[in-house]
Write a protein that holds these residues in place. Structure first.
Motif, PDB file in Angstrom:
ATOM      1  N   GLY A  72       1.234  -1.672   0.052  1.00  0.00           N
ATOM      2  CA  GLY A  72       0.234  -0.564   0.356  1.00  0.00           C
ATOM      3  C   GLY A  72       0.794   1.631  -0.202  1.00  0.00           C
ATOM      4  N   SER A  98       7.308   6.387  -3.369  1.00  0.00           N
ATOM      5  CA  SER A  98       8.118   7.688  -3.897  1.00  0.00           C
ATOM      6  C   SER A  98       9.636   7.805  -4.147  1.00  0.00           C
ATOM      7  CB  SER A  98       7.523   8.965  -2.383  1.00  0.00           C
ATOM      8  OG  SER A  98       7.875   8.533  -1.790  1.00  0.00           O
ATOM      9  N   MET A 102      -1.857  -6.375   0.250  1.00  0.00           N
ATOM     10  CA  MET A 102      -2.625  -5.191   1.303  1.00  0.00           C
ATOM     11  C   MET A 102      -2.631  -3.958   0.085  1.00  0.00           C
ATOM     12  SD  MET A 102      -2.933  -3.656   4.582  1.00  0.00           S
ATOM     13  CE  MET A 102      -0.894  -2.560   4.773  1.00  0.00           C
ATOM     14  N   GLN A 107      -5.944  -0.965   3.067  1.00  0.00           N
ATOM     15  CA  GLN A 107      -5.303  -0.336   4.182  1.00  0.00           C
ATOM     16  C   GLN A 107      -6.012   1.196   4.408  1.00  0.00           C
ATOM     17  OE1 GLN A 107      -1.172   1.282   3.257  1.00  0.00           O
ATOM     18  NE2 GLN A 107      -1.752   2.202   4.645  1.00  0.00           N
ATOM     19  N   PRO A 113      -1.230   7.522   2.452  1.00  0.00           N
ATOM     20  CA  PRO A 113      -2.206   5.645   3.461  1.00  0.00           C
ATOM     21  C   PRO A 113      -1.272   5.833   4.843  1.00  0.00           C
ATOM     22  CG  PRO A 113      -1.073   5.232   1.580  1.00  0.00           C
ATOM     23  CD  PRO A 113      -0.737   7.110   1.340  1.00  0.00           C
ATOM     24  N   SER A 114      -1.520   4.793   5.868  1.00  0.00           N
ATOM     25  CA  SER A 114      -1.375   5.518   7.081  1.00  0.00           C
ATOM     26  C   SER A 114      -0.580   4.291   7.484  1.00  0.00           C
ATOM     27  CB  SER A 114      -2.757   5.654   7.804  1.00  0.00           C
ATOM     28  OG  SER A 114      -2.977   4.170   7.648  1.00  0.00           O
TER      29      SER A 114
HETATM   30  O1  LIG Z   1       1.634   2.822   4.011  1.00  0.00           O
HETATM   31  C1  LIG Z   1       2.228   2.153   4.304  1.00  0.00           C
HETATM   32  C2  LIG Z   1       3.549   2.803   3.740  1.00  0.00           C
HETATM   33  C3  LIG Z   1       4.398   1.290   2.901  1.00  0.00           C
HETATM   34  N1  LIG Z   1       3.841   0.323   2.909  1.00  0.00           N
HETATM   35  C4  LIG Z   1       4.418  -0.839   2.084  1.00  0.00           C
HETATM   36  O2  LIG Z   1       5.902  -1.574   3.457  1.00  0.00           O
HETATM   37  C5  LIG Z   1       6.800  -1.905   2.766  1.00  0.00           C
HETATM   38  C6  LIG Z   1       7.611  -0.775   3.155  1.00  0.00           C
HETATM   39  O3  LIG Z   1       7.491   0.491   2.628  1.00  0.00           O
HETATM   40  P1  LIG Z   1       8.441   1.759   2.416  1.00  0.00           P
HETATM   41  O4  LIG Z   1       8.435   2.311   3.916  1.00  0.00           O
HETATM   42  O5  LIG Z   1       9.867   1.526   2.115  1.00  0.00           O
HETATM   43  O6  LIG Z   1       7.049   2.779   1.306  1.00  0.00           O
HETATM   44  P2  LIG Z   1       7.180   2.841   0.402  1.00  0.00           P
HETATM   45  O7  LIG Z   1       7.512   1.538  -0.534  1.00  0.00           O
HETATM   46  O8  LIG Z   1       6.177   3.406   0.177  1.00  0.00           O
HETATM   47  O9  LIG Z   1       8.441   4.222  -0.909  1.00  0.00           O
HETATM   48  P3  LIG Z   1       8.833   5.343  -0.329  1.00  0.00           P
HETATM   49  O10 LIG Z   1       7.205   5.956  -0.431  1.00  0.00           O
HETATM   50  O11 LIG Z   1       9.065   5.535   0.634  1.00  0.00           O
HETATM   51  O12 LIG Z   1       9.578   5.525  -0.990  1.00  0.00           O
HETATM   52  C7  LIG Z   1       6.624  -1.468   1.191  1.00  0.00           C
HETATM   53  O13 LIG Z   1       5.837  -3.068   1.082  1.00  0.00           O
HETATM   54  C8  LIG Z   1       5.602  -0.368   1.169  1.00  0.00           C
HETATM   55  O14 LIG Z   1       4.355  -0.584  -0.383  1.00  0.00           O
HETATM   56  C9  LIG Z   1       2.675  -0.108   2.739  1.00  0.00           C
HETATM   57  O15 LIG Z   1       1.688  -1.115   2.782  1.00  0.00           O
HETATM   58  N2  LIG Z   1       1.648   0.776   3.233  1.00  0.00           N
END
Ligand SMILES: O=c1ccn([C@@H]2O[C@H](COP(=O)(O)OP(=O)(O)OP(=O)(O)O)[C@@H](O)[C@H]2O)c(=O)[nH]1
Length: 449
Positions: free
Chosen positions: A103, A107, A152, A183, A207-208
């Protein structure tokens, strides 16, 4: 007068967030309705709690200590075999499910679309989701049973994710064994605590955090599905680890042997300053301390054998016992605050892109459930076969480094299987997960080049 509008207005007045309806009069009827619904769905108690309970410096003054880890390589051959067989037994009995947290916004990678749809540039051009699906298919075929796969997503990427699976015929996975669920989101706040607008008719929601997974499993009915199927262990992992051994039998065997509510796979940090969270004890409870929260005064500490005391890097590879998830599906774990550059619509209605951090984003982390477990099983593995994160477009933890690690790992499999090194010389080696999950079953005579 519209009663929903009245409710929304009253709610905003009560919480000092009237700016959210500032552009209401000039919106279309459809936009007005959408905005009011979003406002009525906001959880102001949570928002106020976050504002009032931001962590202070004092919260970081915890007593930290190292935690025991079982090093896989230090088990003897018989023990390794017993753990592996135990893992397979649980898989065969249908006691294991997989949960991918997908989720996030991804970025840093900057890929258009959900991260799991990303092609890291392997010769096969398989997406991250496809690699995971095929690893699960391999295990599921050998176990002769289904492994339910819970995906998720977030409101931002749910439709696109489901669409991608549909477009690829679920990569050969049984559709009835895939469960997609969304989520939650949290609004972004400016430095004075006001909720930001992303457009005149849209609140800035993000997303939280992956720590919403327990609550989202429950809300969506996925937890009921797990229980109905008799799943006892849920294998949790990030969408962006190109080497992820989804539902690894070895790990399942170790987790079930020790039978703590949570088990986590770790690897050794390469250097004291490496930017990874470490698994340790915090005030006597299992925990993950993020790299920026690990005090420099202990970062370099070494034990009697000269090893770093805080060396166990968290990989976000866990096994959660289903009863633990159920027990804590409604437990409020803390939010972590990130100060970020978040574009917003200003009071004149102009979209503004800040050049320095202007707002706060709130995320919960799945590892904040660790302290709620009396005990944690920690399994230490080797990095080369476990962890190739795809976080950045270039440089460290990028598609390039992930590809390189996968090629090297698969080359080592073929060498171990007896393929002469000269046949592998300058090649990029990719072994399909449908052929081998972790290097097993490779017959050098059957390998075509
Ligand atoms: O709200 C969220 C945040 C993160 N995640 C999931 O947690 C894991 C670790 O998530 P990261 O903290 O690496 O974030 P991200 O992939 O969204 O990348 P940046 O924006 O920070 O570059 C990844 O598998 C991500 O999809 C969620 O499922 N939900």
């Amino acid at each position: 007068m519209d009663s929903k509008w009245e409710q929304a207005t009253a709610l905003l007045a009560q919480h000092g967030q009237e700016q959210l309806l500032q552009f209401y009069p000039q919106l279309s009827a459809a936009s007005q309705a959408k905005l009011v619904d979003t406002i009525l769905n906001l959880d102001f108690n949570k928002i106020n709690n976050m504002l009032n309970n931001r962590p202070t410096a004092a919260d970081h003054m915890e007593a930290l200590d190292s935690i025991h880890a079982w090093d896989w390589d230090e088990f003897d051959v018989l023990e390794q075999e017993q753990f592996t067989q135990k893992g397979w037994e649980l898989l065969r009995k249908g006691k294991v499910g997989a949960l991918v947290v997908a989720g996030g916004q991804g970025s840093r990678l900057g890929h258009e679309g959900p991260k799991g749809t990303y092609d890291i540039g392997l010769p096969s051009h398989k997406s991250l989701f496809q690699l995971q699906a095929e690893r699960l298919i391999n295990l599921s075929k050998r176990a002769g049973t289904a492994i339910p796969w819970y995906v998720m997503t977030s409101p931002d990427n749910h439709r696109e994710t489901v669409h991608f699976f549909n477009n690829h015929d679920f990569f050969g996975y049984a559709q009835e064994d895939c469960f997609f669920f969304e989520q939650g989101v949290m609004p972004a706040l400016d430095e004075s605590g006001k909720i930001l607008m992303a457009a005149e008719d849209e609140i800035s929601l993000a997303p939280s955090g992956n720590g919403d997974c327990f609550a989202a499993l429950k809300r969506s009915g996925a937890l009921d599905d797990l229980k109905r199927r008799g799943v006892e262990w849920l294998f949790y992992y990030n969408v962006d680890n190109a080497l992820i051994k989804v539902a690894d039998p070895v790990f399942i065997g170790v987790a079930s042997h020790f039978n703590n509510p949570v088990a986590t796979k770790v690897i050794e940090k390469v250097e004291p300053e490496e930017k990874v969270g470490v698994v340790c004890l915090k005030n006597g409870h299992p925990a993950v301390v993020e790299y920026n929260e690990l005090p420099e005064s202990i970062m370099y500490d070494r034990d009697d054998q000269g090893k770093l005391k805080y060396r166990l890097a968290n990989l976000s590879i866990q096994l959660f016992r289903t009863d633990f998830i159920e027990k804590h599906a409604q437990t409020e774990i803390p939010y972590h605050v990130a100060h970020k550059k978040i574009p917003y619509v200003n009071s004149e209605g102009a979209l503004t892109a800040p050049d320095k951090p202007n707002a706060y984003k709130f995320e919960r982390h799945h590892f904040d459930f660790f302290p709620l477990a009396d005990n944690l099983t920690v399994l230490l593995m080797k990095r080369d076969a476990e962890f190739a994160p795809v976080k950045n477009k270039e440089g460290v933890d990028s598609p390039f480094t992930a590809r390189k690690m996968l090629f090297e790992l698969h080359r080592s499999w073929l060498l171990a299987a007896g393929v002469p090194p000269e046949r592998l010389a300058t090649r990029e080696i990719e072994v399909s997960p449908l052929v081998s999950y972790a290097g097993e079953g490779l017959d050098p005579l059957g390998v075509n080049f």
